[in-house]
Design an enzyme around this catalytic site. Sequence first.
Site, PDB file in Angstrom:
ATOM      1  N   SER A 153     -13.658  -0.564   9.130  1.00  0.00           N
ATOM      2  CA  SER A 153     -12.739  -0.512  10.052  1.00  0.00           C
ATOM      3  C   SER A 153     -13.127  -1.689  11.132  1.00  0.00           C
ATOM      4  CB  SER A 153     -12.645   0.766  10.719  1.00  0.00           C
ATOM      5  OG  SER A 153     -12.036   1.786  10.019  1.00  0.00           O
ATOM      6  N   PHE A 180      -8.405   9.969  -0.011  1.00  0.00           N
ATOM      7  CA  PHE A 180      -9.349  10.091  -0.658  1.00  0.00           C
ATOM      8  C   PHE A 180      -9.645  11.533  -1.315  1.00  0.00           C
ATOM      9  CE2 PHE A 180     -10.757   6.082   1.479  1.00  0.00           C
ATOM     10  CZ  PHE A 180     -11.867   5.514   0.630  1.00  0.00           C
ATOM     11  N   ALA A 181      -9.123  12.435  -0.513  1.00  0.00           N
ATOM     12  CA  ALA A 181      -9.504  13.819  -0.796  1.00  0.00           C
ATOM     13  C   ALA A 181      -8.555  14.241  -2.299  1.00  0.00           C
ATOM     14  CB  ALA A 181      -8.648  14.755   0.114  1.00  0.00           C
ATOM     15  N   TYR A 186      -6.270   8.550  16.162  1.00  0.00           N
ATOM     16  CA  TYR A 186      -6.619   7.324  14.993  1.00  0.00           C
ATOM     17  C   TYR A 186      -5.738   7.266  13.909  1.00  0.00           C
ATOM     18  CZ  TYR A 186      -9.984   4.171  13.017  1.00  0.00           C
ATOM     19  OH  TYR A 186     -10.721   2.880  12.428  1.00  0.00           O
ATOM     20  N   SER A 187      -5.126   6.418  13.571  1.00  0.00           N
ATOM     21  CA  SER A 187      -4.354   6.202  12.486  1.00  0.00           C
ATOM     22  C   SER A 187      -4.450   4.876  11.856  1.00  0.00           C
ATOM     23  CB  SER A 187      -2.633   6.215  12.972  1.00  0.00           C
ATOM     24  OG  SER A 187      -1.907   6.023  11.719  1.00  0.00           O
ATOM     25  N   GLY A 237     -17.204   0.838  11.602  1.00  0.00           N
ATOM     26  CA  GLY A 237     -16.677   0.995  10.382  1.00  0.00           C
ATOM     27  C   GLY A 237     -17.402   1.879   9.501  1.00  0.00           C
TER      28      GLY A 237
END
Length: 491
Positions: free
Chosen positions: A106, A164-165, A197-198, A332
Amino acid sequence: MCAIRPRVWLGMHRFAGFLAIVSIASLSIASTRAGVVPEPLAYGPGIAAALDGAGQLGSGQHDGDAPSVSVAVVENGRIVYAKAFGLADVATGTAATTATRYRIASITKMFTAVCVMQLVEQGRLSLDDTLSKYVPEYTRARAVTIRELLMHTSGVPNYLDAAFADGSVNRRTTPTAIIASVSGKPLDFAPGTRYEYSNTGYVLLGMIVEGVSGASLTAYENKHIFIPAGMPSTTVGDAPPGTPEAVGYMDHSGTPADRYDASWLFADGDIVSTASDLARFDMALMAGKLVRPKTLALMQSTNVSMNDGKYRYGLGLTLAPFDDKLVAGHHGGVPGFETDNELIASDGFATVVLGNAFDFLTPTVEDGILAAFYPAASARAIATVATPAPAATGEDPAITARFKRFFAGLQQGTIDPSALSQAMRDALTPEALAAMKAQFGPLGPITSLVYRGLTPAGAYEQYGYQAAFGTKRVTFQFVLDKDGKIAGFGL
């Protein structure tokens, strides 16, 4: 530093940043006559030895360490220190060097934000333009502004945890496909009303840069950031074949990290770089070579609280107080890597810390760097952390008891799944639980717990606590959904 998401914070971008305020207290602070010796101190042999010690500490064989750590420090507009420690590849025994590249995750958002602000300076877009002007295919585009995307106040749902899941990250994708995956979902909240956070917001910003500039984001960054800043070892996506690159691990022992396709990160986390190249980015940013000084000031002064009352988020920058100074930058984290890039623009000072483990505690190294250059300020920061927080009224003992049971479960690596929301069950995989146990277990039992208040967040209730572990104190947020399920946990 990295951003907290008020729903499932155990995903990609926060929990590995744990102990940011604790680890500084575990390092010895050089003595100085506060008020007599200016800070930051001038780089010299003593500071070099302290930085070596911090790097070696982070690349050790303890929980929270990484197989390798790469560090760079900027003082007065020049790189005064660059060094790597440990193994870039555990299987082959390949040592990390200053040429070793890491996924910076990030920290990429800083680059995307600079791209946007360059176009703002040129009058090609406005921070108050709505998304509909550039990405009309996004269903809620008319309600969201560029400023809100930069500040994570847009309400646009975050795509990355779910990807990710469910394993989607193993297949190639495109920015258009990422946006299509969330386009039918409602906004999480009314734009501009709060912070959440997006990663999706930064995918949208990358698409805006491409649409306005007429170039791919990669080509734009190369021409307008990488080349002007002198960053020859920085690329987008996967590192070119044959270049020295750190292998990503889950922990210091060399357990391989889960693989994913870099196309899923785009403008929110797809850059690969070295610590020295990131230091050159910081130098160019602070010197006004990438955006005007007043633009960098605007990126810091335009900000919103990140829910915990201490940290704030600006236009692509996380902001944190450090004594009487302001630290701006970004944390990040992706499977295999944890990174930090922080600068104190008023001093022409910056630190870069890159590690190749998903549970690497970047503050272990970063706080040692700050303590070496700012000994008096670091000592005052420790004194502030050591001060107990005042208790809030309205505490519900049953909720407090639930938090204590939940945290004790994290320390033991066992959680009752029936107490969790579905999103939390997805996030708390066996691997995640093992990592949490490794991080939280060594703290030992909570010696005191202070209730800090309740913050309603739409369909969620966020409870704040300051927990003490002996002389160390950490502030937690504990979130319940409308059904009383545990829906979030952050620091």
